[in-house]
Write a protein that holds these residues in place. Structure first.
Motif, PDB file in Angstrom:
ATOM      1  N   MET A 338       0.830  -1.216   0.000  1.00 38.40           N
ATOM      2  CA  MET A 338       0.000   0.000   0.000  1.00 38.40           C
ATOM      3  C   MET A 338       0.864   1.265   0.000  1.00 38.40           C
ATOM      4  N   LEU A 339       0.220   2.337  -0.422  1.00 35.84           N
ATOM      5  CA  LEU A 339       0.817   3.656  -0.254  1.00 35.84           C
ATOM      6  C   LEU A 339       0.155   4.252   0.976  1.00 35.84           C
ATOM      7  N   LEU A 363       8.389  -0.613   5.818  1.00 32.53           N
ATOM      8  CA  LEU A 363       8.168   0.562   4.967  1.00 32.53           C
ATOM      9  C   LEU A 363       9.277   0.706   3.929  1.00 32.53           C
ATOM     10  N   GLU A 364       8.932   1.286   2.794  1.00 32.55           N
ATOM     11  CA  GLU A 364       9.913   1.611   1.756  1.00 32.55           C
ATOM     12  C   GLU A 364       9.692   3.066   1.342  1.00 32.55           C
ATOM     13  N   GLY A 365      10.758   3.845   1.346  1.00 35.70           N
ATOM     14  CA  GLY A 365      10.668   5.207   0.837  1.00 35.70           C
ATOM     15  C   GLY A 365      10.558   5.150  -0.685  1.00 35.70           C
ATOM     16  N   ALA A 376       4.186   0.810   2.049  1.00 36.26           N
ATOM     17  CA  ALA A 376       4.307  -0.208   3.094  1.00 36.26           C
ATOM     18  C   ALA A 376       4.051  -1.580   2.491  1.00 36.26           C
ATOM     19  N   LEU A 377       4.876  -2.539   2.928  1.00 33.34           N
ATOM     20  CA  LEU A 377       4.639  -3.949   2.578  1.00 33.34           C
ATOM     21  C   LEU A 377       4.557  -4.728   3.897  1.00 33.34           C
ATOM     22  N   PRO A 378       3.519  -4.450   4.688  1.00 30.32           N
ATOM     23  CA  PRO A 378       3.473  -5.068   6.014  1.00 30.32           C
ATOM     24  C   PRO A 378       3.342  -6.579   5.926  1.00 30.32           C
ATOM     25  N   LEU A 379       3.954  -7.251   6.896  1.00 31.00           N
ATOM     26  CA  LEU A 379       3.794  -8.696   7.019  1.00 31.00           C
ATOM     27  C   LEU A 379       2.494  -8.937   7.783  1.00 31.00           C
ATOM     28  N   VAL A 380       1.753  -9.912   7.329  1.00 32.36           N
ATOM     29  CA  VAL A 380       0.430 -10.156   7.900  1.00 32.36           C
ATOM     30  C   VAL A 380       0.322 -11.631   8.283  1.00 32.36           C
TER      31      VAL A 380
END
Ligand code: FAD
Length: 461
Positions: A338-339, A363-365, A376-380
């Motif tokens: 997501m952004l 997070l990735e800038g 964001a590429l959160p782990l779920v």
């Protein structure tokens, strides 16, 4: 039908620039990609099988294959290295899977502009190495860049290492032209300019076979690796933003929540109970990052210049490689993309409050339409489809823009909107709808209801 497939295979077997693979193990192997990162896609795709796998050795071989599929009405799904996460190269309706790996030549590098012409099957590692030998480098790379093909990245990827500076693949300026082969009884080989080629960018190989790409590159930089450990999440996010908005040249700016560090391989760096920033920075930016870190009371580790050979650098911990490491430890985890909305912190805190340890922040800038933003590429932690849907709803509610990695169509993995140009290109270059069937929702809508975007009745022709 079985009959057309048998005739097609017999016909192709006579061509000496086509390799045919028909063994059960090959059919299974080349019908899968990395969709197992999604517990939703896994059961949907695991039974899909190619009937035949073909590796063309020349571009004329690609034309021969396209003609045969066109004549016999057999589906054709293109495959680079098969590292996509959404089943992009999985043949939903069987038929032929085409391997592009033998078409791997770097054809030309213009020394004055740095523009490179390359065949789609070239591995990104090889292409980057070639560029570096001439003082250039790739602008954007997925964290799978060692194994991924450039054609697969262009047609199935979106961004990654370099997105902090160069945004995303679909931003104008990356893809400058392409050669494509149409799928019809008498295939055409077409040279597309940047505008025309745009419709094939991130189209999952649904609307033409790419046989040459013309891409912009960047001057090579000997990136320096920095990791910074920060006590609180708020301070870590603030420092990430200070770094990405300063006048230093960055290639990567990743932030991992402290509990994510525990799943990283031993070579990833010292153990810590803090949150960790991972940065690739031009050598002249190292002292500035040290100054910014010191000002926020953080602990900086200077890991020295990057070694691109080893596969054990900071870039190998970033983007979906973070998910890879987490899943190697416990396959019961998946992820989202997501952004984040601005301001990011309250939105993240709200989600964390609701989801606790089932949601770990990564997070990735990135540069999004020219502005410094946080992806964001959160782990779920996976529990059920209903829970994942509820989490996605919550993310949207706090204002995040989701790029759902648990769906199979081009549109649903993006903003959900049909791109009329992509659909119109499919009508022009794949009129029978044989390429990668089932992946372009706009095409399916356009043939069932001719008033839809991209349908031949509305398109620019
Ligand atoms: P494939 O998966 O083989 O194909 C991708 C798509 O391209 C398919 O739809 C295929 O049909 C199409 N295609 C292939 N060749 C052609 C052609 N000649 N003409 C037209 N279409 C064609 N992706 C990112 O964007 N950024 C990341 O940072 C990233 N990190 C990842 C990390 C991990 C651990 C994993 C498993 C995946 C990651 N990915 C990422 C996804 C994927 O690895 C990349 O997008 C990669 O570039 C895909 O390349 P590939 O050669 O494997 O393509």
């Amino acid at each position: 039908s079985t009959e057309s497939l048998t005739t097609l295979a017999a016909e192709l077997a006579t061509a000496d620039d086509l390799e045919l693979l028909q063994g059960a193990a090959d059919l299974q192997r080349y019908s899968k990609d990395a969709y197992d990162y999604s517990p939703i896609l896994q059961p949907q795709l695991e039974s899909c099988r190619a009937d035949l796998v073909v590796r063309p050795l020349t571009v004329a071989g690609v034309e021969r294959l396209a003609a045969a599929c066109g004549r016999h009405g057999v589906p054709l799904t293109l495959r680079g290295s098969g590292t996509g996460n959404y089943g992009q190269s999985v043949p939903l309706e069987g038929g032929v899977v085409m391997l592009s790996g033998a078409l791997r030549e770097v054809e030309h590098l213009d020394p004055s502009t740095g523009v490179v012409m390359v065949q789609p099957g070239c591995l990104m590692r090889d292409l980057d190495q070639h560029l570096r030998a001439h003082g250039r480098q790739l602008r954007l790379l997925p964290s799978t860049w060692r194994s991924a093909s450039i054609g697969g990245f262009l047609a199935g990827g979106s961004g990654g290492i370099g997105s902090i500076r160069w945004g995303f693949l679909r931003d104008p300026g990356h893809l400058l032209g392409a050669e494509l082969i149409t799928v019809e009884r008498e295939p055409r080989r077409l040279q597309l300019d940047a505008t025309e080629a745009e419709a094939l960018n991130h189209a999952y190989g649904t609307n033409g076979i790419l046989t040459r790409l013309q891409l912009a590159t960047a001057p090579a930089v000997n990136w320096h690796q920095i990791s910074i450990d920060v006590e609180t999440w708020g301070a870590a996010v603030a420092l990430l933003q200070r770094c990405t908005r300063s006048a230093v040249e960055l290639h990567l700016a990743t932030l991992l929540e402290r509990s994510v560090l525990q799943c990283l391989p031993a070579w990833s760096g010292p153990e810590s109970d803090r949150h960790r920033l991972l940065l690739l920075v031009a050598p002249d930016g190292v002292s500035t990052l040290a100054r910014l870190a010191a000002a926020s009371g953080a602990v900086l580790h200077d890991l020295g210049p990057e070694d691109l050979g080893g596969g054990q650098g900071l870039r190998d911990l970033s983007w979906n490689h973070t998910t890879l490491h987490k899943r190697s430890e416990d396959a019961g985890w998946t992820y989202l993309q997501m952004l984040l909305p601005e301001p990011e912190l309250p939105a993240m805190e709200q989600l964390k409050q609701r989801w606790g340890d089932a949601l770990l922040w990564h997070l990735e800038g990135v540069r999004q339409q020219g502005a410094a933003r946080l992806a964001a590429l959160p782990l779920v932690r996976w529990s059920s489809t209903e829970q994942l849907d509820a989490l996605m709803r919550d993310c949207r509610e706090v204002g995040a823009v989701l790029f759902n990695p648990h769906v199979i169509t081009v549109e649903d993995g993006g903003l959900g909107v049909v791109d009329g140009d992509q659909v119109a290109a499919k009508h022009r270059y794949d009129p029978e709808g044989l390429l990668n069937p089932g992946k372009l929702r706009g095409w399916l809508e356009s043939i069932s209801s001719p008033g839809c975007p991209g349908s031949p009745h509305l398109s620019r022709g």
